[in-house]
Design an enzyme around this catalytic site. Structure first.
Site, PDB file in Angstrom:
ATOM      1  N   HIS A 186      20.113  48.848 -27.384  1.00 10.71           N
ATOM      2  CA  HIS A 186      21.430  48.499 -26.845  1.00 10.71           C
ATOM      3  C   HIS A 186      21.811  47.150 -27.464  1.00 10.71           C
ATOM      4  O   HIS A 186      21.831  46.121 -26.791  1.00 10.71           O
ATOM      5  CB  HIS A 186      21.339  48.412 -25.319  1.00 10.71           C
ATOM      6  CG  HIS A 186      22.655  48.390 -24.616  1.00 10.71           C
ATOM      7  ND1 HIS A 186      23.854  48.155 -25.258  1.00 10.71           N
ATOM      8  CD2 HIS A 186      22.957  48.560 -23.306  1.00 10.71           C
ATOM      9  CE1 HIS A 186      24.830  48.189 -24.362  1.00 10.71           C
ATOM     10  NE2 HIS A 186      24.314  48.433 -23.180  1.00 10.71           N
ATOM     11  N   ARG A 219      28.150  55.547 -27.198  1.00 13.32           N
ATOM     12  CA  ARG A 219      26.952  55.598 -26.339  1.00 13.32           C
ATOM     13  C   ARG A 219      26.545  57.049 -26.202  1.00 13.32           C
ATOM     14  O   ARG A 219      27.389  57.937 -26.022  1.00 13.32           O
ATOM     15  CB  ARG A 219      27.265  55.014 -24.964  1.00 13.32           C
ATOM     16  CG  ARG A 219      26.153  55.282 -23.951  1.00 13.32           C
ATOM     17  CD  ARG A 219      26.360  54.553 -22.665  1.00 13.32           C
ATOM     18  NE  ARG A 219      26.127  53.124 -22.824  1.00 13.32           N
ATOM     19  CZ  ARG A 219      26.090  52.271 -21.810  1.00 13.32           C
ATOM     20  NH1 ARG A 219      26.255  52.690 -20.575  1.00 13.32           N
ATOM     21  NH2 ARG A 219      25.870  50.992 -22.026  1.00 13.32           N
ATOM     22  N   ARG A 277      30.601  48.249 -17.696  1.00 18.27           N
ATOM     23  CA  ARG A 277      30.725  47.025 -18.479  1.00 18.27           C
ATOM     24  C   ARG A 277      30.881  47.254 -19.964  1.00 18.27           C
ATOM     25  O   ARG A 277      31.761  46.691 -20.599  1.00 18.27           O
ATOM     26  CB  ARG A 277      29.457  46.156 -18.332  1.00 18.27           C
ATOM     27  CG  ARG A 277      29.503  45.116 -17.297  1.00 18.27           C
ATOM     28  CD  ARG A 277      28.108  44.957 -16.750  1.00 18.27           C
ATOM     29  NE  ARG A 277      27.668  46.235 -16.239  1.00 18.27           N
ATOM     30  CZ  ARG A 277      27.960  46.659 -15.015  1.00 18.27           C
ATOM     31  NH1 ARG A 277      28.609  45.918 -14.199  1.00 18.27           N
ATOM     32  NH2 ARG A 277      27.566  47.850 -14.606  1.00 18.27           N
TER      33      ARG A 277
HETATM   34  C1  NCD Z   1      22.530  48.706 -19.211  1.00 19.00           C
HETATM   35  C2  NCD Z   1      22.449  50.007 -20.001  1.00 19.00           C
HETATM   36  O1  NCD Z   1      23.411  50.781 -20.034  1.00 19.00           O
HETATM   37  O2  NCD Z   1      21.417  50.187 -20.612  1.00 19.00           O
HETATM   38  N1  NCD Z   1      23.810  48.453 -18.733  1.00 19.00           N
HETATM   39  C3  NCD Z   1      24.699  47.801 -19.514  1.00 19.00           C
HETATM   40  O3  NCD Z   1      25.068  48.241 -20.587  1.00 19.00           O
HETATM   41  N2  NCD Z   1      25.124  46.609 -19.091  1.00 19.00           N
HETATM   42  C4  NCD Z   1      21.510  48.602 -18.154  1.00 19.00           C
HETATM   43  C5  NCD Z   1      21.344  49.712 -17.160  1.00 19.00           C
HETATM   44  O4  NCD Z   1      22.050  50.719 -17.180  1.00 19.00           O
HETATM   45  O5  NCD Z   1      20.470  49.549 -16.318  1.00 19.00           O
END
Ligand code: NCD
Length: 305
Positions: A129, A101, A51
């Site tokens: 995040h 990331r 996502r």
């Molecule tokens: C989250 C993350 O990467 O922290 N996912 C995301 O970005 N939608 C949640 C997860 O990985 O559980």
């Protein structure tokens, strides 16, 4: 130049501006289709994502811009031993804005110290995040109509879940929010959240171990995945991973107006039998992520439409 590393890097007014811009993008999508023409977004993902990376890329494309980047550390010069700082300095020569990331807490912050272009933290280890938080805030605003005065249950891995840490920090600045923290004792929120956020700001919070005992009180339940990749010990993960499974029977005493949120990916935390329940907001939430990232890119690039 502004970076987004921690959700509180943005004031409440700035967040309001981004959410309102996202709402305008939703209503007047075509108005924005060339807003970032000639601009490039780099997505540097040293850790997997579906996502966040794809919604960033879709966001830039829908603004008429271009994207470049990599989706795993293996396909970058990190494997040759390049430092994050050097990677950022170099990518800053090719792109106008960077979403990054990294599995190490603080890596995007380090990157921002040397970057010639805005850096967006797209998740750093178990820490923060902030763009998921903007997604969550837009979702709450659209589902509930307001960012004040509700009771939210945060359920699952509150220790390693960075989306939870960021969301708590951001929501702590609004009025009348009650937090109910639902987790096994091994996965409680870190102490710094309790002392630095809840206690320091006199915020109403409570820690419990079952969702059933609090379900009737909740306006929002925010489910999370147990963060397998952050466990030191596989046996602990296996023991804890299915502690909470939200299904129809658990919603027996829930409000009709409850909103069920989840940053996704889901493993077993929400039964698929709830996917068609009007209270299930998690796929709408994923779509909101694209719009809010469009608004964030425009804001950090200083583009006015
Ligand atoms: C989250 C993350 O990467 O922290 N996912 C995301 O970005 N939608 C949640 C997860 O990985 O559980």
């Amino acid at each position: 130049m502004k970076h987004l590393i921690d959700p509180t890097d943005l004031s409440v007014e700035e967040i309001d501006g981004i959410l309102n811009l996202a709402l305008d993008i939703i209503s007047n999508h075509d108005k924005y289709k060339e807003a970032c023409k000639g601009k490039k977004l780099a997505t540097l993902f040293f850790e997997p994502s579906t996502r966040t990376r794809l919604s960033f890329e879709a966001a830039m494309m829908e603004l008429g811009g271009n994207v470049l980047g990599f989706s795993s550390a293996d396909s970058s010069s990190a494997t040759k031993g390049e430092s994050v700082g050097d990677t950022i300095r170099v990518v800053g020569c090719y792109a106008d804005i960077i979403a990054m990331r990294h599995p190490k807490e603080g890596a995007p912050m380090l990157g921002s110290m040397v970057s010639p272009v805005p850096i967006i933290n797209a998740g750093d280890g178990g820490h923060n995040h902030p763009t998921q938080t903007l997604t969550d805030l837009l979702t709450i605003k659209r589902e509930k109509g307001d960012l004040n005065n509700f009771t939210i249950g945060l359920c699952g891995d509150l220790k390693f879940g960075r989306t939870v840490h960021s969301l708590i920090k951001a929501l702590s600045r609004y009025e009348g929010i009650k937090f109910i923290l639902i987790s096994p004792k091994e996965l409680k929120v870190p102490d710094y959240i309790i002392t630095e956020v809840f206690e320091k700001n006199n915020i109403d919070y409570r820690e419990v171990t079952t969702m059933e005992e609090v379900m009737p009180e909740l306006d929002i339940i925010y489910m999370t995945r147990v963060q397998k990749e952050r466990f030191f010990n596989e046996a602990d993960y296996v023991r804890l991973k299915d502690t909470y499974i939200l299904d129809k029977s658990k919603l027996k005493n829930a409000k009709e107006t409850l909103s069920i949120m989840h940053p996704l990916p889901r493993v077993n935390e929400i039964s698929t039998e709830l996917d068609d329940d009007p209270r299930a907001a998690y796929f709408r939430q994923a779509l909101n992520g694209k719009y809010v990232r469009m608004a964030l890119i425009l804001t950090l690039l200083g583009v006015n439409v």
